[in-house]
Motif scaffolding. Sequence first.
Motif: not given
Length: 246
Positions: A18-35, A189-198
Amino acid sequence: MAILELRGVDKSFGALEVLSRIDLDIEEGKITSVIGPNGAGKTTLFNVISGRFPASAGAILFKKRDITRMKAPEITLAGLARSFQITNIFKRLTVSENIFLAVQTKSPQRLSLFSPAKGLKEVGKKSNEILGRIGLQKWADVPAGQLSHGDQRHLEIGMTLATGPELLMLDEPTSGMSPAEAAQTMDLIKDLSRDFSIMLIEHNMDLVMNISDRIAVLNFGRKIAEGSPEEVADNPEVRRVYLGGV
């Protein structure tokens, strides 16, 4: 700086990969979407990261700590919280009771009617802060099942905030919403992104393109693209498999 790092993550159910060799960084303080298309592996990715399913191979690091083999409750306590694609609230309890119970799970002591007043007051204060943050204070005494669908989704987001996370993982937060509700959720979500990584799974492409700092694209369990919204929208492979060549 990456708050979450995936290195060569695989997930198989028997012979089905179902998942194959996923490399991914989620940056602190940013909104990262998975589509990606239906069946691309997005929710499975969330399940593996949050400890619902164990990874078959690879490593998952949260704040440089290896959480690959940790159970879901341990991962939540470490500071990573997720919402689900299907609304997951206590519909017979009031809005404030839902938040109160969620805050209580993070309390250093188990609360009851016989708990010290100070402990109850602190949990109540935190609950009210969260209600204000998600815009549901005026519905505090209303049974959660009587809220609109959009407000029920916001309540679930509030319950994830109650665990004291640093990274919020939101699985299709606008699913089933009207355009007006989706717009309100985007603002939240935009408001929450001021204080959380998403980290966000979302099918609403207008929301994704307007709100995301980074986007990762999955197809058949593989990451086929990653970049800014503009880079992803211009990627020929993404256009072919996800946007229909438009």
